[in-house]
Scaffold this motif. Structure first.
Motif, PDB file in Angstrom:
ATOM      1  N   GLY A 144       0.847  -1.184   0.000  1.00  0.00           N
ATOM      2  CA  GLY A 144       0.000   0.000   0.000  1.00  0.00           C
ATOM      3  C   GLY A 144       0.882   1.232   0.000  1.00  0.00           C
ATOM      4  N   HIS A 145       0.269   2.395   0.149  1.00  0.00           N
ATOM      5  CA  HIS A 145       1.013   3.645  -0.007  1.00  0.00           C
ATOM      6  C   HIS A 145       0.671   4.625   1.109  1.00  0.00           C
ATOM      7  N   ARG A 146       1.643   5.367   1.550  1.00  0.00           N
ATOM      8  CA  ARG A 146       1.380   6.394   2.566  1.00  0.00           C
ATOM      9  C   ARG A 146       1.094   7.731   1.912  1.00  0.00           C
ATOM     10  N   GLY A 147       1.503   7.879   0.683  1.00  0.00           N
ATOM     11  CA  GLY A 147       1.250   9.129  -0.036  1.00  0.00           C
ATOM     12  C   GLY A 147       0.934   8.807  -1.473  1.00  0.00           C
ATOM     13  N   LEU A 148       1.361   9.667  -2.371  1.00  0.00           N
ATOM     14  CA  LEU A 148       1.108   9.476  -3.799  1.00  0.00           C
ATOM     15  C   LEU A 148       2.279   8.714  -4.427  1.00  0.00           C
ATOM     16  N   PHE A 162      -5.704  -3.004 -11.315  1.00  0.00           N
ATOM     17  CA  PHE A 162      -6.367  -1.819 -11.865  1.00  0.00           C
ATOM     18  C   PHE A 162      -6.170  -1.627 -13.367  1.00  0.00           C
ATOM     19  N   GLY A 163      -5.312  -2.433 -13.968  1.00  0.00           N
ATOM     20  CA  GLY A 163      -5.153  -2.283 -15.411  1.00  0.00           C
ATOM     21  C   GLY A 163      -3.826  -2.806 -15.907  1.00  0.00           C
ATOM     22  N   ILE A 177      -5.133   2.699  -2.319  1.00  0.00           N
ATOM     23  CA  ILE A 177      -4.844   1.595  -3.248  1.00  0.00           C
ATOM     24  C   ILE A 177      -3.777   0.652  -2.708  1.00  0.00           C
ATOM     25  N   ASP A 178      -4.097  -0.648  -2.756  1.00  0.00           N
ATOM     26  CA  ASP A 178      -3.123  -1.711  -2.502  1.00  0.00           C
ATOM     27  C   ASP A 178      -2.952  -2.452  -3.818  1.00  0.00           C
ATOM     28  N   HIS A 179      -1.716  -2.782  -4.162  1.00  0.00           N
ATOM     29  CA  HIS A 179      -1.558  -3.527  -5.411  1.00  0.00           C
ATOM     30  C   HIS A 179      -0.275  -4.338  -5.441  1.00  0.00           C
ATOM     31  N   ARG A 198       7.282   6.574   2.044  1.00  0.00           N
ATOM     32  CA  ARG A 198       7.608   5.152   1.988  1.00  0.00           C
ATOM     33  C   ARG A 198       6.367   4.302   1.705  1.00  0.00           C
ATOM     34  N   LEU A 199       6.582   3.153   1.072  1.00  0.00           N
ATOM     35  CA  LEU A 199       5.482   2.225   0.809  1.00  0.00           C
ATOM     36  C   LEU A 199       5.151   1.438   2.071  1.00  0.00           C
ATOM     37  N   ARG A 200       3.975   0.797   2.064  1.00  0.00           N
ATOM     38  CA  ARG A 200       3.584  -0.081   3.169  1.00  0.00           C
ATOM     39  C   ARG A 200       3.513  -1.500   2.635  1.00  0.00           C
TER      40      ARG A 200
END
Ligand code: ZN
Length: 215
Positions: A144-148, A162-163, A177-179, A198-200
């Motif tokens: 997941g994401h903490r920001g953009l 998502f694509g 969004i988690d991916h 940072r990513l999660r």
């Protein structure tokens, strides 16, 4: 240079970029995408024509006097507005070529496991810009994401929930969004990715490796 770019940047992001409101860490991804995407480039240039009216509509962004001028300056600096030099061989559009000091052969890759490699171009308090090289069949760990996060494909393709993203496409991910992006086809996927934080990661192994990979 026309590509079938299907995942472009929305107006809000292009305008934020044009006015300097977008965090600097995303500048290189946007400039590189705009070099590859006729549609995003045309819209960025159209802000020049629409100018003040569009800026008024987005007043909550608190534009100051210099913003419009800054926007115009950025647009005239953009690769589209400048006389574009003849295409050179390689996969990096001019803004990225400038940042790296050349093309793929100039990238200082570091292995990050499973055949994947990265080259960190910028890392300031968790906001980072990096090139990623992911071999066919491999995937980024589920995260997941903490920001953009903006991820631009330069070579090959990846897909997630998502694509499907190919050269010139940008995937936009945020806190919602988690991916788990997975490489498609038999070509190594090269991406330029920028994150504001940072990513999660959801599994233990990538979490343990995170401080070393600065991701
Ligand atoms: Zn992501």
């Amino acid at each position: 240079m026309t590509h079938d770019v299907t995942h472009t940047l929305p107006d809000e992001l292009l305008l934020a970029y044009g006015t300097g409101a977008l965090p600097e860490v995303f500048d290189l991804v946007v400039a590189t995408h705009v070099s590859l995407c006729d549609d995003s480039r045309a819209r960025l240039e159209s802000f020049d024509a629409v100018g003040g009216a569009l800026l008024e509509d987005t007043a909550p962004m608190a534009m100051d006097e210099g913003s419009l001028a800054a926007c115009m300056a950025r647009i005239s600096d953009s690769p589209a507005a400048a006389q574009r030099p003849a295409r050179r061989p390689g996969i990096f559009p001019e803004p990225l070529r400038k940042a790296v000091g050349g093309d793929l052969d100039k990238v200082a890759w570091r292995p990050i496991g499973m055949g994947a490699r990265q080259a960190i171009l910028q890392d300031t308090r968790g906001a980072s810009v990096r090139l990623l090289s992911i071999p066919p069949g491999a995937a980024m760990p589920d995260h997941g994401h903490r920001g953009l996060e903006l991820t631009l494909v330069l070579q090959g393709a990846f897909e997630d929930e998502f694509g499907t993203y190919r050269r010139g496409d940008v995937e936009i991910a945020d806190e919602e969004i988690d991916h788990m992006p997975r490489v498609l086809g038999d070509e190594t996927c090269i991406c330029l990715a920028a994150t504001s934080d940072r990513l999660r990661f959801h599994s233990l192994l990538p979490r343990l490796a995170q401080p070393f990979l600065r991701i």
